[in-house]
Design a protein around this motif. Structure first.
Motif, PDB file in Angstrom:
ATOM      1  N   GLY A  69       0.821  -1.200   0.000  1.00 41.29           N
ATOM      2  CA  GLY A  69       0.000   0.000   0.000  1.00 41.29           C
ATOM      3  C   GLY A  69       0.853   1.247   0.000  1.00 41.29           C
ATOM      4  O   GLY A  69       1.871   1.339  -0.681  1.00 41.29           O
ATOM      5  N   GLY A  70       0.477   2.211   0.821  1.00 45.61           N
ATOM      6  CA  GLY A  70       1.249   3.450   0.914  1.00 45.61           C
ATOM      7  C   GLY A  70       2.170   3.488   2.110  1.00 45.61           C
ATOM      8  O   GLY A  70       2.741   4.529   2.428  1.00 45.61           O
ATOM      9  N   SER A  71       2.336   2.338   2.798  1.00 43.11           N
ATOM     10  CA  SER A  71       3.121   2.330   4.035  1.00 43.11           C
ATOM     11  C   SER A  71       4.582   2.705   3.793  1.00 43.11           C
ATOM     12  O   SER A  71       5.200   3.380   4.615  1.00 43.11           O
ATOM     13  N   LEU A  72       5.130   2.281   2.662  1.00 45.08           N
ATOM     14  CA  LEU A  72       6.527   2.610   2.375  1.00 45.08           C
ATOM     15  C   LEU A  72       6.687   4.111   2.144  1.00 45.08           C
ATOM     16  O   LEU A  72       7.631   4.725   2.644  1.00 45.08           O
ATOM     17  N   ASP A  73       5.746   4.711   1.421  1.00 44.56           N
ATOM     18  CA  ASP A  73       5.787   6.159   1.204  1.00 44.56           C
ATOM     19  C   ASP A  73       5.689   6.908   2.526  1.00 44.56           C
ATOM     20  O   ASP A  73       6.412   7.865   2.773  1.00 44.56           O
ATOM     21  N   VAL A  74       4.769   6.464   3.378  1.00 43.68           N
ATOM     22  CA  VAL A  74       4.568   7.133   4.673  1.00 43.68           C
ATOM     23  C   VAL A  74       5.825   7.054   5.525  1.00 43.68           C
ATOM     24  O   VAL A  74       6.258   8.046   6.122  1.00 43.68           O
ATOM     25  N   ALA A  75       6.434   5.888   5.586  1.00 43.22           N
ATOM     26  CA  ALA A  75       7.632   5.711   6.404  1.00 43.22           C
ATOM     27  C   ALA A  75       8.785   6.569   5.890  1.00 43.22           C
ATOM     28  O   ALA A  75       9.481   7.241   6.668  1.00 43.22           O
ATOM     29  N   ALA A  80      12.281  11.370   6.178  1.00 43.06           N
ATOM     30  CA  ALA A  80      12.863  12.528   5.491  1.00 43.06           C
ATOM     31  C   ALA A  80      12.482  13.832   6.174  1.00 43.06           C
ATOM     32  O   ALA A  80      13.300  14.736   6.327  1.00 43.06           O
ATOM     33  N   THR A  81      11.227  13.949   6.616  1.00 38.38           N
ATOM     34  CA  THR A  81      10.780  15.168   7.291  1.00 38.38           C
ATOM     35  C   THR A  81      11.487  15.339   8.620  1.00 38.38           C
ATOM     36  O   THR A  81      11.934  16.441   8.964  1.00 38.38           O
ATOM     37  N   MET A 133       4.894  18.173 -15.437  1.00 40.17           N
ATOM     38  CA  MET A 133       6.092  18.706 -14.783  1.00 40.17           C
ATOM     39  C   MET A 133       6.482  17.854 -13.576  1.00 40.17           C
ATOM     40  O   MET A 133       7.669  17.618 -13.326  1.00 40.17           O
ATOM     41  N   LEU A 134       5.492  17.383 -12.828  1.00 41.79           N
ATOM     42  CA  LEU A 134       5.789  16.528 -11.679  1.00 41.79           C
ATOM     43  C   LEU A 134       6.406  15.209 -12.116  1.00 41.79           C
ATOM     44  O   LEU A 134       7.413  14.762 -11.557  1.00 41.79           O
ATOM     45  N   LEU A 135       5.831  14.591 -13.118  1.00 42.55           N
ATOM     46  CA  LEU A 135       6.305  13.275 -13.559  1.00 42.55           C
ATOM     47  C   LEU A 135       7.627  13.353 -14.297  1.00 42.55           C
ATOM     48  O   LEU A 135       8.378  12.370 -14.343  1.00 42.55           O
ATOM     49  N   ASP A 136       7.939  14.531 -14.873  1.00 46.75           N
ATOM     50  CA  ASP A 136       9.218  14.718 -15.566  1.00 46.75           C
ATOM     51  C   ASP A 136      10.290  15.294 -14.651  1.00 46.75           C
ATOM     52  O   ASP A 136      11.369  15.677 -15.113  1.00 46.75           O
ATOM     53  N   ASP A 137       9.999  15.382 -13.347  1.00 44.49           N
ATOM     54  CA  ASP A 137      10.947  15.898 -12.352  1.00 44.49           C
ATOM     55  C   ASP A 137      11.336  17.351 -12.598  1.00 44.49           C
ATOM     56  O   ASP A 137      12.417  17.790 -12.194  1.00 44.49           O
ATOM     57  N   LYS A 138      10.471  18.113 -13.245  1.00 39.89           N
ATOM     58  CA  LYS A 138      10.750  19.535 -13.462  1.00 39.89           C
ATOM     59  C   LYS A 138      10.318  20.371 -12.261  1.00 39.89           C
ATOM     60  O   LYS A 138      10.832  21.465 -12.047  1.00 39.89           O
ATOM     61  N   VAL A 139       9.345  19.882 -11.506  1.00 37.01           N
ATOM     62  CA  VAL A 139       8.940  20.531 -10.257  1.00 37.01           C
ATOM     63  C   VAL A 139       8.764  19.447  -9.203  1.00 37.01           C
ATOM     64  O   VAL A 139       8.563  18.267  -9.519  1.00 37.01           O
ATOM     65  N   HIS A 140       8.821  19.856  -7.925  1.00 44.17           N
ATOM     66  CA  HIS A 140       8.685  18.904  -6.830  1.00 44.17           C
ATOM     67  C   HIS A 140       7.267  18.865  -6.276  1.00 44.17           C
ATOM     68  O   HIS A 140       6.792  17.801  -5.855  1.00 44.17           O
ATOM     69  N   LEU A 141       6.613  20.028  -6.234  1.00 46.16           N
ATOM     70  CA  LEU A 141       5.274  20.130  -5.663  1.00 46.16           C
ATOM     71  C   LEU A 141       4.401  20.942  -6.607  1.00 46.16           C
ATOM     72  O   LEU A 141       4.888  21.871  -7.261  1.00 46.16           O
ATOM     73  N   ALA A 142       3.124  20.613  -6.650  1.00 44.41           N
ATOM     74  CA  ALA A 142       2.188  21.390  -7.465  1.00 44.41           C
ATOM     75  C   ALA A 142       0.879  21.544  -6.697  1.00 44.41           C
ATOM     76  O   ALA A 142       0.538  20.700  -5.858  1.00 44.41           O
ATOM     77  N   TYR A 272       7.736   9.327  -5.162  1.00 46.12           N
ATOM     78  CA  TYR A 272       9.136   9.085  -4.812  1.00 46.12           C
ATOM     79  C   TYR A 272       9.861  10.363  -4.393  1.00 46.12           C
ATOM     80  O   TYR A 272      10.924  10.306  -3.781  1.00 46.12           O
ATOM     81  N   SER A 273       9.303  11.541  -4.712  1.00 46.54           N
ATOM     82  CA  SER A 273      10.027  12.790  -4.448  1.00 46.54           C
ATOM     83  C   SER A 273      10.161  13.089  -2.964  1.00 46.54           C
ATOM     84  O   SER A 273      11.081  13.810  -2.550  1.00 46.54           O
ATOM     85  N   LEU A 274       9.274  12.551  -2.125  1.00 40.86           N
ATOM     86  CA  LEU A 274       9.337  12.846  -0.690  1.00 40.86           C
ATOM     87  C   LEU A 274      10.465  12.098   0.007  1.00 40.86           C
ATOM     88  O   LEU A 274      10.671  12.274   1.207  1.00 40.86           O
ATOM     89  N   ARG A 275      11.206  11.295  -0.731  1.00 44.70           N
ATOM     90  CA  ARG A 275      12.411  10.698  -0.160  1.00 44.70           C
ATOM     91  C   ARG A 275      13.486  11.749   0.053  1.00 44.70           C
ATOM     92  O   ARG A 275      14.422  11.542   0.820  1.00 44.70           O
ATOM     93  N   HIS A 276      13.358  12.892  -0.639  1.00 38.42           N
ATOM     94  CA  HIS A 276      14.324  13.972  -0.486  1.00 38.42           C
ATOM     95  C   HIS A 276      13.900  14.859   0.690  1.00 38.42           C
ATOM     96  O   HIS A 276      12.792  15.414   0.683  1.00 38.42           O
ATOM     97  N   PRO A 277      14.748  15.030   1.703  1.00 33.36           N
ATOM     98  CA  PRO A 277      14.338  15.772   2.903  1.00 33.36           C
ATOM     99  C   PRO A 277      13.816  17.171   2.618  1.00 33.36           C
ATOM    100  O   PRO A 277      12.840  17.609   3.225  1.00 33.36           O
TER     101      PRO A 277
END
Length: 311
Positions: A69-75, A80-81, A133-142, A272-277
């Motif tokens: 599920g989303g458990s890996l993303d949450v962890a 990172a936060t 832009m999000l999927l092409d890694d041109k921006v981090h948040l939208a 995957y972008s939230l892996r970056h602090p």
């Protein structure tokens, strides 16, 4: 079964591509292939069927993805936060939104991100451009007025906007010479495009149909606001965009006979972008900036036709 193997599996499952998954998590394609081979060996079953355009998940992969599920993303986001908050952060975060939403709602709330040591690069775009832009890694948040349905994207509601029918006092008086439905059809209306997304939402909510097309279209809500202030017709705009004009009496609200539609706007990111602090911290601070304020109050319905006072 290691964390990096599971992360690689999740991204391959979402992207349906080894190369795109590898790019998303910053590893080489051979490394991603090795992770999948090792995971398949441990499970004793193939996870993906390879074909010319990527990979296709097997039933085993579907079961594994559902159990994770989303458990890996949450962890990873929590880690990172926490890492970002433990020391002064630096680096650049790219944020994108429609121009009016960025200017009126997002930019005034960016102070905490600067205070945290982040540099910001702001970008403008419509819904599809923002997702690309999000999927092409041109921006981090939208920030968008729609919720994505792409598995590679995640979102959270930041707040909601009230969609108000507005016009100058003179135009409102002309509309009031008829029944509301007839007046709205007789007097020129303005819209984002011929599909009239905001206008249509308000009309549908209130059971009104128009026979005529908009006299003016402009894919910029600030331009439409300017046209309304010049007395060129009526339209439907987010409440935040006309608050000052309504308080000054330049524009008035045309009261909704049934109800005022509310439209949520979402903070969206590639999972995957939230892996970056720095990205995880920026997301957290933006959410906090919106949650710390009083919720938007829906205007009380007013019987009859008279300009509604600004909220």
């Amino acid at each position: 079964m290691s964390l990096i193997q599971l992360r690689t599996f999740v991204e391959v499952y979402r992207h349906r591509s080894l190369s795109e998954a590898a790019r998303a998590i910053g590893i080489t394609q051979p490394a991603a292939s090795q992770h999948m081979a090792s995971l398949e060996a441990q499970l004793g079953h193939p996870l993906f069927d390879r074909h010319s355009r990527g990979v296709r998940p097997t039933a085993i992969a579907d079961d594994l993805a559902a159990s994770i599920g989303g458990s890996l993303d949450v962890a990873e986001t929590a880690l990172a936060t926490a890492r970002a908050r433990s020391s002064r952060m630096s680096g650049t975060v790219h944020i994108a939104a429609p121009s009016d939403l960025l200017g009126e709602m997002i930019t005034p709330r960016l102070g905490p991100l600067l205070d945290a040591g982040l540099d910001l690069r702001l970008h403008i775009g419509g819904r599809e451009a923002l997702y690309s832009m999000l999927l092409d890694d041109k921006v981090h948040l939208a920030i968008t007025a729609s919720q994505p349905d792409d598995l590679r994207l995640a979102s959270e509601i930041l707040g909601e906007e009230r969609l108000l029918a507005v016009a100058s006092a003179a135009v409102a008086e002309r509309i009031a010479e008829f029944s509301l439905a007839e007046g709205l059809d007789q007097v020129s209306h303005l819209a984002y495009d011929l599909d009239r997304p905001l206008v249509r939402t308000w009309l549908d909510e209130n059971g009104i149909e128009l026979a005529r097309l908009p006299r003016i279209t402009a894919p910029d809500l600030w331009v439409l606001r300017s046209a309304l202030c010049a007395g060129l017709g009526w339209s439907v705009l987010p409440g935040y965009l006309t608050r000052a004009e309504r308080e000054a009496g330049i524009l008035v609200e045309i009261p909704a006979p049934v109800s005022v539609p509310r439209n949520p706007f979402h903070l969206v990111w590639a999972r995957y972008s939230l892996r970056h602090p720095r990205v995880a911290l920026a997301r957290s601070l933006l959410v906090e900036a919106f949650r710390s304020e009083a919720p938007i109050v829906v205007a009380v319905k007013t019987p009859g036709f008279a300009p509604a006072p600004p909220p």
